[in-house]
Scaffold this active site. Sequence first.
Site, mmCIF file in Angstrom:
data_model
loop_
_atom_site.group_PDB
_atom_site.id
_atom_site.type_symbol
_atom_site.label_atom_id
_atom_site.label_comp_id
_atom_site.label_asym_id
_atom_site.label_seq_id
_atom_site.Cartn_x
_atom_site.Cartn_y
_atom_site.Cartn_z
ATOM 1 N N ILE A 190 0.924 -1.325 0.021
ATOM 2 C CA ILE A 190 -0.094 -0.128 -0.238
ATOM 3 C C ILE A 190 0.809 1.467 0.103
ATOM 4 C CG2 ILE A 190 -1.865 1.120 0.997
ATOM 5 C CD1 ILE A 190 -2.584 -1.605 2.566
ATOM 6 N N LEU A 234 13.156 -3.368 4.428
ATOM 7 C CA LEU A 234 13.121 -4.141 3.404
ATOM 8 C C LEU A 234 12.687 -5.585 3.860
ATOM 9 C CD1 LEU A 234 15.339 -2.872 1.260
ATOM 10 C CD2 LEU A 234 13.603 -2.413 1.615
ATOM 11 N N SER A 282 -7.048 -0.747 10.852
ATOM 12 C CA SER A 282 -7.833 -1.643 9.884
ATOM 13 C C SER A 282 -9.178 -2.054 10.403
ATOM 14 C CB SER A 282 -7.005 -2.893 10.095
ATOM 15 O OG SER A 282 -7.961 -4.606 9.696
ATOM 16 N N TYR A 317 -2.289 -9.148 15.992
ATOM 17 C CA TYR A 317 -2.289 -8.076 15.391
ATOM 18 C C TYR A 317 -3.296 -6.989 14.929
ATOM 19 C CZ TYR A 317 -3.104 -6.018 10.497
ATOM 20 O OH TYR A 317 -3.081 -4.917 9.845
ATOM 21 N N LYS A 365 -3.209 -2.825 16.527
ATOM 22 C CA LYS A 365 -4.015 -1.990 16.020
ATOM 23 C C LYS A 365 -4.606 -0.964 16.596
ATOM 24 C CE LYS A 365 -2.253 -1.907 11.647
ATOM 25 N NZ LYS A 365 -1.215 -1.796 11.217
ATOM 26 N N ASN A 408 -10.852 -4.305 2.498
ATOM 27 C CA ASN A 408 -9.759 -5.726 2.176
ATOM 28 C C ASN A 408 -8.753 -5.018 0.564
ATOM 29 O OD1 ASN A 408 -11.634 -6.893 4.123
ATOM 30 N ND2 ASN A 408 -10.612 -8.435 2.773
#
Length: 362
Positions: A35, A56, A147, A171, A175, A201
């Site tokens: 994104i 990376l 999210s 996870y 958030k 999504n």
Amino acid sequence: MQLTSRADRTATVSPVNVRPRSDRTVLVTGGAGYIGSHTAVALLEQGFEVIIVDDLSNSSARAVEVVGHLTGRNVTFIEGDLTDSTVVASVFASHPIDAVIHFAGLKAVGESVEQPLRYYRTNLLSTMNLLEAMQSNGVFDLVFSSSATVYGDPDTVPIPESAPLRTTNPYGATKLMIEDICRDVAASDPRWNISLLRYFNPVGAHPSGQLGEDPNGIPNNLVPFVMQVAVGRRDEVAVFGDDYDTPDGTGVRDYIHVVDLALGHIAALDRRGGRCEAYNLGTGNGSSVLEIIAAASAASGVEIPYRLADRRPGDIATSLADPTRANTELGWRADRALDVMLTDAWRWQSGNPNGFASDTAS
Ligand code: NAD
Ligand code: UDP
């Protein structure tokens, strides 16, 4: 957008303090990722200066090269780990930064259940380092990648931002914790201007076919998996459950084109007037797993084999955004349809069957 009259100016979300885009430098953390790279393209196309910091760990430096190539603009790239506060401090010390879009982090739900400490450390520490560096350098504009996972299994759909927040995995917990931290920080000082963007999504790719999603290993997400079946890298799609309370029994999600999502970040950067606000970024339209497979077959011209399998633990039946708030307050709307999402995903996948590794030899 060109402002032509006083009436236009007053109708726009307060332009106070909004400088010309060419004067504004945006730090994009995680900008080599899926994104982030698409958002970097959109920022550069709209005249912003862009600095990318990425370690990376889940991306390729090739993505940053493609961002520069697609836009014909210079991109400053710093390879670094945001959990190291000295790295973050040196980025702010050596570059003029006006705003931050924070994508960097770990994002695989299943992996977060197996390695919770790694997830808490990476996602929380990166964000803490960033917020502290922003505060000490007088940078108060932040757009954060949240999210739809913060809604857990929602009571009703479509889901408004006011829905209860709850999560079912580490996870999602990171958030939600970061959202809480941002709310507290913003409440402490009125100069903060934080947008929490709750993505539904994200799918698709840049229309050039040169930039797209390049997951490590076996894709967790449906669309990359389907695309790898279409291109012949995998045999068949496992459809996780056909006994949900949905029209065809398979899970329904609100898929959004990554380019629309990228543009949502620019709309959020221009927002003024609230200290910390949350926005759903979705289309408000749902598609089932079987609909996605059918649409991907149509887009690729390839018959995509699938088999019905057990439900995936933790999955919910339906997730659907109510995007009204982003429409009205940010002036943003997702307008790329499902066939465009899958056509663009296929252009990327078929042109780069092995992702960014595909063109290293050429
Ligand atoms: P991605 O993995 O492609 O991008 C994240 C980038 O962050 C990667 O390039 C990775 O190398 C980098 N990174 C990770 N840890 C880092 C660290 N410590 N320091 C510096 N860089 C680091 O993921 P994405 O799909 O582009 O997601 C971007 C953000 O959006 C993430 O925060 C993710 O949680 C969130 N999000 C994604 C989705 C989705 O379905 N893709 C949905 C909702 C929210
Ligand atoms: N899904 C599936 N097979 C796969 C991957 C996903 O049937 O190989 C289903 C999953 O159960 C859900 C939908 O596809 O109903 C979207 O899953 P994804 O992991 O892409 O997104 P999320 O679950 O995070 O919404």
